[in-house]
Design a protein around this motif. Structure first.
Motif, PDB file in Angstrom:
ATOM      1  N   ALA A   1       0.828  -1.203   0.000  1.00  0.00           N
ATOM      2  CA  ALA A   1       0.000   0.000   0.000  1.00  0.00           C
ATOM      3  C   ALA A   1       0.866   1.258   0.000  1.00  0.00           C
ATOM      4  O   ALA A   1       0.568   2.233  -0.705  1.00  0.00           O
ATOM      5  CB  ALA A   1      -0.937   0.003   1.202  1.00  0.00           C
ATOM      6  N   VAL A   2       1.959   1.242   0.742  1.00  0.00           N
ATOM      7  CA  VAL A   2       2.865   2.394   0.770  1.00  0.00           C
ATOM      8  C   VAL A   2       3.563   2.544  -0.580  1.00  0.00           C
ATOM      9  O   VAL A   2       3.695   3.661  -1.095  1.00  0.00           O
ATOM     10  CB  VAL A   2       3.888   2.271   1.920  1.00  0.00           C
ATOM     11  CG1 VAL A   2       4.930   3.381   1.852  1.00  0.00           C
ATOM     12  CG2 VAL A   2       3.181   2.291   3.270  1.00  0.00           C
ATOM     13  N   ILE A   3       3.987   1.448  -1.166  1.00  0.00           N
ATOM     14  CA  ILE A   3       4.622   1.498  -2.489  1.00  0.00           C
ATOM     15  C   ILE A   3       3.650   2.082  -3.509  1.00  0.00           C
ATOM     16  O   ILE A   3       4.031   2.918  -4.341  1.00  0.00           O
ATOM     17  CB  ILE A   3       5.115   0.100  -2.912  1.00  0.00           C
ATOM     18  CG1 ILE A   3       6.290  -0.318  -2.040  1.00  0.00           C
ATOM     19  CG2 ILE A   3       5.508   0.085  -4.393  1.00  0.00           C
ATOM     20  CD1 ILE A   3       6.674  -1.777  -2.175  1.00  0.00           C
ATOM     21  N   ASP A   4       2.398   1.661  -3.451  1.00  0.00           N
ATOM     22  CA  ASP A   4       1.386   2.217  -4.360  1.00  0.00           C
ATOM     23  C   ASP A   4       1.236   3.722  -4.151  1.00  0.00           C
ATOM     24  O   ASP A   4       1.115   4.480  -5.112  1.00  0.00           O
ATOM     25  CB  ASP A   4       0.039   1.516  -4.159  1.00  0.00           C
ATOM     26  CG  ASP A   4       0.048   0.071  -4.641  1.00  0.00           C
ATOM     27  OD1 ASP A   4       0.969  -0.311  -5.402  1.00  0.00           O
ATOM     28  OD2 ASP A   4      -0.866  -0.677  -4.237  1.00  0.00           O
ATOM     29  N   GLN A   5       1.269   4.164  -2.881  1.00  0.00           N
ATOM     30  CA  GLN A   5       1.181   5.599  -2.596  1.00  0.00           C
ATOM     31  C   GLN A   5       2.378   6.346  -3.186  1.00  0.00           C
ATOM     32  O   GLN A   5       2.224   7.432  -3.736  1.00  0.00           O
ATOM     33  CB  GLN A   5       1.154   5.841  -1.086  1.00  0.00           C
ATOM     34  CG  GLN A   5      -0.201   5.844  -0.460  1.00  0.00           C
ATOM     35  CD  GLN A   5      -0.096   6.264   0.988  1.00  0.00           C
ATOM     36  OE1 GLN A   5       0.381   5.492   1.821  1.00  0.00           O
ATOM     37  NE2 GLN A   5      -0.516   7.463   1.286  1.00  0.00           N
ATOM     38  N   ILE A   6       3.553   5.770  -3.043  1.00  0.00           N
ATOM     39  CA  ILE A   6       4.770   6.395  -3.586  1.00  0.00           C
ATOM     40  C   ILE A   6       4.621   6.540  -5.107  1.00  0.00           C
ATOM     41  O   ILE A   6       4.910   7.591  -5.665  1.00  0.00           O
ATOM     42  CB  ILE A   6       6.026   5.591  -3.229  1.00  0.00           C
ATOM     43  CG1 ILE A   6       6.300   5.677  -1.712  1.00  0.00           C
ATOM     44  CG2 ILE A   6       7.243   6.099  -4.015  1.00  0.00           C
ATOM     45  CD1 ILE A   6       7.365   4.723  -1.217  1.00  0.00           C
ATOM     46  N   ARG A   7       4.163   5.478  -5.763  1.00  0.00           N
ATOM     47  CA  ARG A   7       4.017   5.518  -7.216  1.00  0.00           C
ATOM     48  C   ARG A   7       3.005   6.577  -7.651  1.00  0.00           C
ATOM     49  O   ARG A   7       3.228   7.284  -8.628  1.00  0.00           O
ATOM     50  CB  ARG A   7       3.603   4.146  -7.743  1.00  0.00           C
ATOM     51  CG  ARG A   7       4.711   3.139  -7.694  1.00  0.00           C
ATOM     52  CD  ARG A   7       4.261   1.822  -8.242  1.00  0.00           C
ATOM     53  NE  ARG A   7       5.393   0.920  -8.397  1.00  0.00           N
ATOM     54  CZ  ARG A   7       5.270  -0.363  -8.602  1.00  0.00           C
ATOM     55  NH1 ARG A   7       4.073  -0.912  -8.698  1.00  0.00           N
ATOM     56  NH2 ARG A   7       6.338  -1.117  -8.711  1.00  0.00           N
ATOM     57  N   VAL A   8       1.897   6.673  -6.939  1.00  0.00           N
ATOM     58  CA  VAL A   8       0.880   7.676  -7.273  1.00  0.00           C
ATOM     59  C   VAL A   8       1.441   9.072  -7.054  1.00  0.00           C
ATOM     60  O   VAL A   8       1.234   9.979  -7.885  1.00  0.00           O
ATOM     61  CB  VAL A   8      -0.403   7.451  -6.434  1.00  0.00           C
ATOM     62  CG1 VAL A   8      -1.342   8.636  -6.525  1.00  0.00           C
ATOM     63  CG2 VAL A   8      -1.109   6.178  -6.885  1.00  0.00           C
ATOM     64  N   THR A   9       2.146   9.255  -5.955  1.00  0.00           N
ATOM     65  CA  THR A   9       2.703  10.572  -5.635  1.00  0.00           C
ATOM     66  C   THR A   9       3.746  10.997  -6.669  1.00  0.00           C
ATOM     67  O   THR A   9       3.765  12.156  -7.080  1.00  0.00           O
ATOM     68  CB  THR A   9       3.352  10.548  -4.231  1.00  0.00           C
ATOM     69  OG1 THR A   9       2.345  10.189  -3.288  1.00  0.00           O
ATOM     70  CG2 THR A   9       3.928  11.887  -3.870  1.00  0.00           C
ATOM     71  N   LEU A  10       4.579  10.068  -7.098  1.00  0.00           N
ATOM     72  CA  LEU A  10       5.631  10.399  -8.060  1.00  0.00           C
ATOM     73  C   LEU A  10       5.103  10.526  -9.478  1.00  0.00           C
ATOM     74  O   LEU A  10       5.675  11.245 -10.296  1.00  0.00           O
ATOM     75  CB  LEU A  10       6.750   9.371  -8.015  1.00  0.00           C
ATOM     76  CG  LEU A  10       7.573   9.341  -6.731  1.00  0.00           C
ATOM     77  CD1 LEU A  10       8.563   8.192  -6.791  1.00  0.00           C
ATOM     78  CD2 LEU A  10       8.278  10.658  -6.512  1.00  0.00           C
ATOM     79  N   GLY A  11       4.037   9.817  -9.769  1.00  0.00           N
ATOM     80  CA  GLY A  11       3.487   9.848 -11.129  1.00  0.00           C
ATOM     81  C   GLY A  11       4.331   9.012 -12.065  1.00  0.00           C
ATOM     82  O   GLY A  11       5.287   8.373 -11.689  1.00  0.00           O
ATOM     83  N   PRO A  12       3.951   9.040 -13.353  1.00  0.00           N
ATOM     84  CA  PRO A  12       4.681   8.223 -14.328  1.00  0.00           C
ATOM     85  C   PRO A  12       6.118   8.704 -14.488  1.00  0.00           C
ATOM     86  O   PRO A  12       6.394   9.905 -14.414  1.00  0.00           O
ATOM     87  CB  PRO A  12       3.902   8.419 -15.620  1.00  0.00           C
ATOM     88  CG  PRO A  12       2.859   9.447 -15.363  1.00  0.00           C
ATOM     89  CD  PRO A  12       2.852   9.774 -13.904  1.00  0.00           C
ATOM     90  N   ILE A  13       6.975   7.753 -14.735  1.00  0.00           N
ATOM     91  CA  ILE A  13       8.404   8.077 -14.923  1.00  0.00           C
ATOM     92  C   ILE A  13       8.740   8.092 -16.396  1.00  0.00           C
ATOM     93  O   ILE A  13       8.287   7.367 -17.177  1.00  0.00           O
ATOM     94  CB  ILE A  13       9.282   7.062 -14.170  1.00  0.00           C
ATOM     95  CG1 ILE A  13       9.011   7.207 -12.687  1.00  0.00           C
ATOM     96  CG2 ILE A  13      10.749   7.305 -14.462  1.00  0.00           C
ATOM     97  CD1 ILE A  13       9.764   6.226 -11.822  1.00  0.00           C
TER      98      ILE A  13
END
Length: 63
Positions: free
Chosen positions: A51-63
């Protein structure tokens, strides 16, 4: 929480907690019941970490 650095710190703390559980589970005199409890805690920790990894990905957006 939207700060990737803080989210990463949360993730690292969760991984460290699971590492401690894994080490505790390696003790040769652990009962089957305790191993079941420890593995359940690790499983829950992995789900929280995802869940935290998913939050990080959403926060950072696409790379």
């Amino acid at each position: 929480m939207n700060d990737p650095a803080k989210l990463f710190a949360v993730l690292v703390r969760q991984l460290e907690d699971m590492h401690g559980l894994a080490i505790e589970g390696q003790c040769p005199d652990q009962s089957p019941e305790m191993l079941q409890i420890l593995s359940g805690h690790i499983c829950n920790g992995l789900q929280r970490s995802k869940a935290v990894i998913d939050q990080i990905r959403v926060t950072l957006g696409p790379i």
